[in-house]
Scaffold this active site. Structure first.
Site, PDB file in Angstrom:
ATOM      1  N   CYS B 106       0.977  -1.260   0.061  1.00 40.87           N
ATOM      2  CA  CYS B 106      -0.127   0.017   0.103  1.00 40.87           C
ATOM      3  C   CYS B 106       0.840   1.186  -0.205  1.00 40.87           C
ATOM      4  O   CYS B 106       1.645   1.428   1.123  1.00 40.87           O
ATOM      5  CB  CYS B 106      -1.068   0.105   1.327  1.00 40.87           C
ATOM      6  SG  CYS B 106      -1.951   1.387   1.398  1.00 40.87           S
ATOM      7  N   CYS B 109      -0.393   4.335   2.138  1.00 39.20           N
ATOM      8  CA  CYS B 109      -0.585   4.402   3.642  1.00 39.20           C
ATOM      9  C   CYS B 109      -0.454   2.816   4.368  1.00 39.20           C
ATOM     10  O   CYS B 109       0.906   2.116   4.264  1.00 39.20           O
ATOM     11  CB  CYS B 109      -1.762   4.684   4.267  1.00 39.20           C
ATOM     12  SG  CYS B 109      -3.270   3.917   3.530  1.00 39.20           S
ATOM     13  N   SER B 110      -1.265   2.138   4.380  1.00 41.64           N
ATOM     14  CA  SER B 110      -1.060   0.575   5.035  1.00 41.64           C
ATOM     15  C   SER B 110      -2.258  -0.343   4.855  1.00 41.64           C
ATOM     16  O   SER B 110      -2.466  -1.281   5.689  1.00 41.64           O
ATOM     17  CB  SER B 110      -0.616   0.550   6.690  1.00 41.64           C
ATOM     18  OG  SER B 110      -1.871   1.364   7.436  1.00 41.64           O
ATOM     19  N   CYS B 111      -2.905  -0.157   3.856  1.00 40.26           N
ATOM     20  CA  CYS B 111      -4.168  -1.126   3.458  1.00 40.26           C
ATOM     21  C   CYS B 111      -3.534  -2.485   3.419  1.00 40.26           C
ATOM     22  O   CYS B 111      -2.588  -2.625   2.767  1.00 40.26           O
ATOM     23  CB  CYS B 111      -4.709  -0.543   2.172  1.00 40.26           C
ATOM     24  SG  CYS B 111      -5.406   1.010   2.582  1.00 40.26           S
TER      25      CYS B 111
END
Lengths: 98, 198
Positions: B106, B109-111
């Site tokens: 991602c 961000c951090s999906c």
């Protein structure tokens, strides 16, 4: 305008620290931040897109100087202030910085 | 560059105090109770583990019909096994073959497919991984000790708020006689992300 979180393809961040940490949180406060976030989101105090937008509009210097869950804490505070859930300055410690 | 360091750039005691203060304030205002917070945390930790993703993979290896459904519509297929009920995101499962290797990221961000893989490792959220795996995946995979043949194509999948990805790794050689549970035990989290093979 590109935001600081949009790092895909950016050069210069160095090698990946591939340490395989299997623990979800590295300190109790990280777990508490996650818990607050999850509970408030479930109650509809904010939604995921609003939260992401708040993290991703952080000033670049602040974004790069903070850890993952520190960003979450800062974004939670900013979002709760913007929504009037807490008043600006309400979290300040007596005689201390926030 | 220490950003993304789990310990953070600021003192643990200081941030810890600030978080406790926020929690107390929200409780005083009646926005949140300590019980709600604990429940939100427990519910998340109880449901999320890479064992779930491993179970999906083992089913796909042993049931051709399920494999087809999984690749066609990941969200619907994993719901057959009781995962991702009520999830807002779609799941797309990408299959490794003899000629193609898949890896997920991602960049923004951090999906991450939390419900199937559990909480993501720190490196997945680091600027180094997010910035570089889309530009030089082969070099990044080598940092994980994974050296792929030059002839293998690498496809990098960038997650979004709407779509999460999971890799369907290749079934290891010599596992024909194994039961589904035994196969699931062979599947590692990094293989589901694509930074390892089995």
């Amino acid at each position: 305008m590109a935001r600081i979180n949009d790092v895909g393809g950016t050069q210069g961040f160095g090698p990946v620290d591939t340490t395989d940490d299997t623990e979800p949180f590295h300190a109790d406060w990280e777990a508490r931040v996650f818990g607050i976030w999850n509970a408030l989101r479930a109650q509809g105090v904010f939604n995921l897109d609003e939260f992401r937008d708040t993290v991703e509009s952080m000033p670049p210097t602040e974004y790069l100087a903070t850890s993952y869950y520190e960003r979450w804490y800062l974004a939670l505070v900013a979002l709760l202030e913007r929504k009037g859930v807490i008043a600006p300055g309400e979290l300040d410690e007596p005689g201390g910085a926030r | 560059m220490t950003s993304g360091d789990p310990a953070g750039g600021h003192s643990d005691a200081s941030i810890s105090r600030k978080v406790r203060r926020l929690e107390t304030l929200l409780e005083e205002k009646g926005v949140l109770t300590g019980t709600q917070l604990d429940e939100a945390l427990d519910a998340f930790l109880a449901g999320a583990s890479p064992a779930s993703g491993a179970r999906v993979v083992a089913r796909a290896w042993t049931d051709a019909g399920f494999r087809s459904r999984l690749l066609a519509d990941g969200t619907a297929a994993v719901r057959e096994l009781g995962y991702m009920e009520g999830a807002e995101q779609r799941l797309r499962v990408v299959e490794n073959t003899a000629s193609t290797h898949n890896v997920i990221v991602c960049t923004l961000c951090s999906c991450y497919p939390l419900r199937l893989l559990g909480p993501s490792p720190s490196w997945y959220k680091s600027e180094a991984y997010r910035s570089r795996v889309v530009r030089e995946p082969r070099a990044v995979l080598e940092e994980f000790g994974l050296r792929l043949p030059e002839t293998t194509d690498i496809t990098v999948w960038d997650s979004s708020a709407e779509t999460r990805y999971m890799v369907l790794p290749r079934r290891p050689e010599g596992t024909q006689g194994l039961a589904e549970e035994e196969l699931a035990a062979l599947v590692t989290r990094n293989a589901l992300i694509g930074t390892a093979v089995l």
